[in-house]
Design an enzyme around this catalytic site. Structure first.
Site, PDB file in Angstrom:
ATOM      1  N   ASP A  34     -19.233  -5.541  20.005  1.00 32.27           N
ATOM      2  CA  ASP A  34     -17.913  -6.151  19.462  1.00 32.27           C
ATOM      3  C   ASP A  34     -16.508  -5.624  19.671  1.00 32.27           C
ATOM      4  OD1 ASP A  34     -20.302  -7.559  17.991  1.00 32.27           O
ATOM      5  OD2 ASP A  34     -20.332  -5.879  16.551  1.00 32.27           O
ATOM      6  N   GLU A 186     -19.115 -16.289  14.083  1.00 27.04           N
ATOM      7  CA  GLU A 186     -18.350 -15.042  13.552  1.00 27.04           C
ATOM      8  C   GLU A 186     -17.411 -14.585  14.957  1.00 27.04           C
ATOM      9  OE1 GLU A 186     -21.614 -12.352  13.110  1.00 27.04           O
ATOM     10  OE2 GLU A 186     -22.248 -12.369  15.067  1.00 27.04           O
TER      11      GLU A 186
END
Lengths: 510, 226
Positions: A34, A186
């Site tokens: 991420d 997301e």
């Protein structure tokens, strides 16, 4: 998988991740999950990941671990505004109960006396009941309004948009209700390009190694509040999203888009892969070229080592050694006029009458008959014996599949790089004749590669998919210059003009 | 007037018209004139920067337009002082057993049509080498300029004695086909020299200087010496 558990697993994975140099992909320690948008501070590149991971690079190619963030939360994003860096990082305190925290710093350099992360409080939350999971912050400073926006959210509901104060990084007007702009995704983030706001999100499942279905999707809107429609007109709030990047080659599960604008129309994007098979299935950082086609972003590929022809977008001719070309298969021997040709007029020097037609199928014979068998690829070892042994000029010509027109592009080990790629050497394939920048901003081929900066080349993909080719250094010249067509048949080095086709090159495989 | 008389008059009228039309057609077949004798001491380049004043030598026999064929031909001693001569109109040189003449020319076009030049003088236009020379006068030293040429077919170019361009093969004259590396024009006279080799068919060349931004160079004039 719950992202908290994923974070723990990822930290464990990092401890066992080796970081050997690879021919493809970034160099150094690139284990991260991420990753935030890459930002620069004092000439160095920084990105932050889940678990507070910090990666630092001096050149954008070779990366190393830095000290962890004081908050080891989820999927941070960072932006530089004025004299401050605003970093946002989320934490779950329940399945969908989460907060996005602000951290600020004057510098990202851990060795600076000014390096100190300060807590800025919570800027967005989800209460565990509402249809939102307030993690995965993504930032956009709108270039048209200078307003700062935050998108956040994960599965379990909506991706939401709120406005921040660009002076403090804190929430602006907390009483204003967040705007729902997407669902079932997301890692959301917005970028702005040519009058459109683009919302990039990640679909699919994360945190399952080579079984992760992560893929990056995009929609666009004329308004920052949406609706964001994909290429088929499906609203992202109903699950729409045009595919931007998916698994390919030896990497699985791309996610967490981040834009890095190099100016002059050169853009790159950062992302991570859930699993890099060449690195034991570890989650790693990558940086790739960003292209644009028909108003949509397109994920470019980093240049792979190989043999290419350099075709000028400006002229259509290709870069070559200035040596006499030798036709593939040898010089044609005239065996007679083409079928149906008129005999030469009296007094004119036409081709002499030829023998019976050749044997090529379907050609009718004559000079169009070929030799009746396949012609092998030109052998550079044979034709190069006739080339001058010393320096040779560079020029351009029509591509005729000849050896002096085929260039081998190879990354150079331990020579450093630039954002997302290593420096390359460019040689005539099968030889050591090396493209070299010379004093005065011109070009020559030297007989051998000596590793000097004028023989190291930076190759950036441009938004239209063509390439900009620039030497690392030019003797006695400080200004950066790029390989440029000058006229139809010659090449030089000149200042890059993003509006011109002179410095755009198509790298085609012979 | 009877009917036969009318028919005869009509026939004569038709034949007269056809004869006049044929004469007009012959007039249209006159070769176009693109090259003239210079009438002024100096000449500015065209609006696009093309040099329109040259000395051109009558053609020399040549064979081949490849790199090696052209380079080996021009490096022969074809005539005295071939890499330094700045001729005068009407000067003659001996090449082999032939006496060839230099001609001062202005072209009305961006290019110099060597096919017109040779045909008008009843010389060969195929398998020939043309030498051309001109003088570019610069009011000051000009750095980072480039000579930009096009030629049908192969050609080699020199600026102040230094070879700066070579383009080879059977090719058409395309504006800015061959472009030199950056060079410096001296203040005052600069000698531009070219060797153009044609295999067959049309033959011509064009040349201009470009500034550092690849725009036509301003401020120069062209002359053919004192």
């Amino acid at each position: 998988m719950n992202k908290n558990l994923a974070a723990i697993l990822f930290i464990v994975m990092l401890t066992i991740l080796l970081s050997p140099a690879r021919a493809n992909g970034l160099d150094g320690q690139i284990g991260i999950h991420d990753p935030s948008t890459i930002v620069m501070c004092d000439g160095k590149y920084y990105t932050y990941g889940t678990g507070g991971t910090t990666l630092i690079s001096d050149d954008g190619w070779t990366w190393r671990r830095g000290p962890n963030l004081p908050r080891r939360g989820l999927a941070p994003d960072v932006i530089h505004i004025g004299d401050k860096y605003f970093l946002y990082i989320a934490a779950n305190s329940g399945v969908t109960k989460a907060d996005v925290f602000l951290l600020t710093n004057k510098t990202l350099d851990p060795n600076s006396p000014d390096y100190k992360w300060e807590e800025g409080g919570i800027v967005a939350s989800s209460d565990g009941v509402e249809d939102c999971n307030a993690i995965d912050p993504g930032l956009l400073l709108d270039p048209t309004t200078k307003r700062l926006w935050l998108v956040y959210g994960s599965y379990f509901g909506y991706i939401r948009l709120v406005e921040l104060d660009p002076k403090t990084g804190k929430r602006l007007n907390p009483a204003v209700k967040p705007v729902n702009i997407a669902i079932n995704s997301e890692a959301a983030i917005m970028i702005y390009q040519d009058g459109w706001y683009y919302l990039l999100v990640t679909h699919g499942s994360c945190c399952r190694g080579a079984d992760s279905g992560y893929n990056i999707r995009v929609g666009r809107s004329k308004k920052i509040t949406g609706p964001f429609l994909d290429n088929m007109g499906v609203d992202m709030i109903q699950g729409g999203g045009k595919l931007f990047a998916t698994s390919a080659g030896r990497v699985i599960g791309p996610g967490h888009f981040g834009l890095f604008d190099l100016s002059d129309g050169v853009q790159r994007f950062s992302l991570h892969y859930e699993a890099d098979l060449d690195r034991g299935g570890a989650s790693v950082l990558d940086i790739r070229p960003l292209q644009w086609k028909d108003g949509w972003p397109v994920a470019g590929e980093n240049l792979r080592a190989g043999t290419y022809q350099f075709e000028s977008v400006r002229t259509g001719t290709v870069l070559e050694l200035a040596v006499e070309g030798f036709p593939v298969g040898g010089r044609p021997v005239r065996r007679g006029p083409p079928p149906g040709a008129m005999p030469p007029a009296a007094g004119n020097q036409g081709p002499p009458p030829g023998p019976p037609p050749g044997t090529g199928p379907g050609t009718g014979g004559g000079i169009f008959g070929g030799i009746g068998k396949p012609i092998p690829t030109q052998d550079v070892a044979e034709v190069s014996q006739k080339w001058p042994t010393g320096e040779v000029n560079i020029r351009m010509g029509n591509y005729l599949l000849q050896a002096q027109q085929k260039w081998a592009i190879e990354p150079v080990a331990n020579a450093g790089g630039y954002l997302g790629a290593p420096y390359f050497k460019i040689t005539i394939a099968g030889t050591t004749r090396t493209l070299t920048a010379t004093e005065g901003g011109e070009l020559i081929a030297l007989p051998t590669f000596n590793g000097s900066p004028e023989q190291l080349w930076r190759i950036d993909q441009l938004a239209d998919g063509s390439w900009r080719v620039s030497p690392k250094a030019i003797p006695n010249t400080k200004e950066p210059l790029a390989l440029s067509a000058v006229g139809s048949s010659f090449a030089t080095l000149s200042k890059f003009d993003p509006k011109s086709e002179k410095q755009r090159w198509l790298l085609k495989t012979p | 007037m009877n009917t036969n008389t009318i028919k005869k008059i009509a026939l004569i009228a038709v034949m007269t018209i056809l004869t006049l039309a044929a004469a007009a057609s012959l007039t249209a077949q006159t070769p176009p004139v693109t090259l003239t004798k210079p009438a002024t001491p100096t000449k500015a380049p065209s609006g696009d920067g093309f040099i329109q004043r040259w000395f051109v030598l009558e053609p020399i026999p040549a064979t081949g337009v490849t790199d090696n064929a052209v380079q080996s031909l021009i490096k022969k001693d074809l005539f005295p002082n071939q890499f330094a001569i700045v001729p005068k109109d009407g000067d003659k040189v001996s090449v082999g057993n032939n006496e060839l003449t230099w001609h001062a020319l202005d072209t009305i076009n961006y290019n110099v049509n060597l096919f017109h030049f040779a045909r008008e003088r009843k010389k060969k236009t195929s398998d020939v080498l043309f030498w051309a020379v001109t003088i570019v006068n610069s009011p000051r030293e000009m750095k980072d300029v480039r000579l930009a040429i096009g030629s049908n077919a192969a050609s080699v170019w020199w600026v102040n004695g230094k070879e700066v361009i070579g383009i080879y093969g059977d090719r058409q004259a395309v504006i800015d086909d061959g472009v030199s590396k950056r060079l410096t024009l001296n203040k005052g006279e600069n000698i531009i020299r070219a060797a153009i080799v044609n295999g067959g068919g049309a033959t011509d060349f064009c040349a201009r200087f470009l500034d550092a931004d690849d725009k036509p160079l301003k401020g120069i004039t062209v002359s053919l010496g004192k």
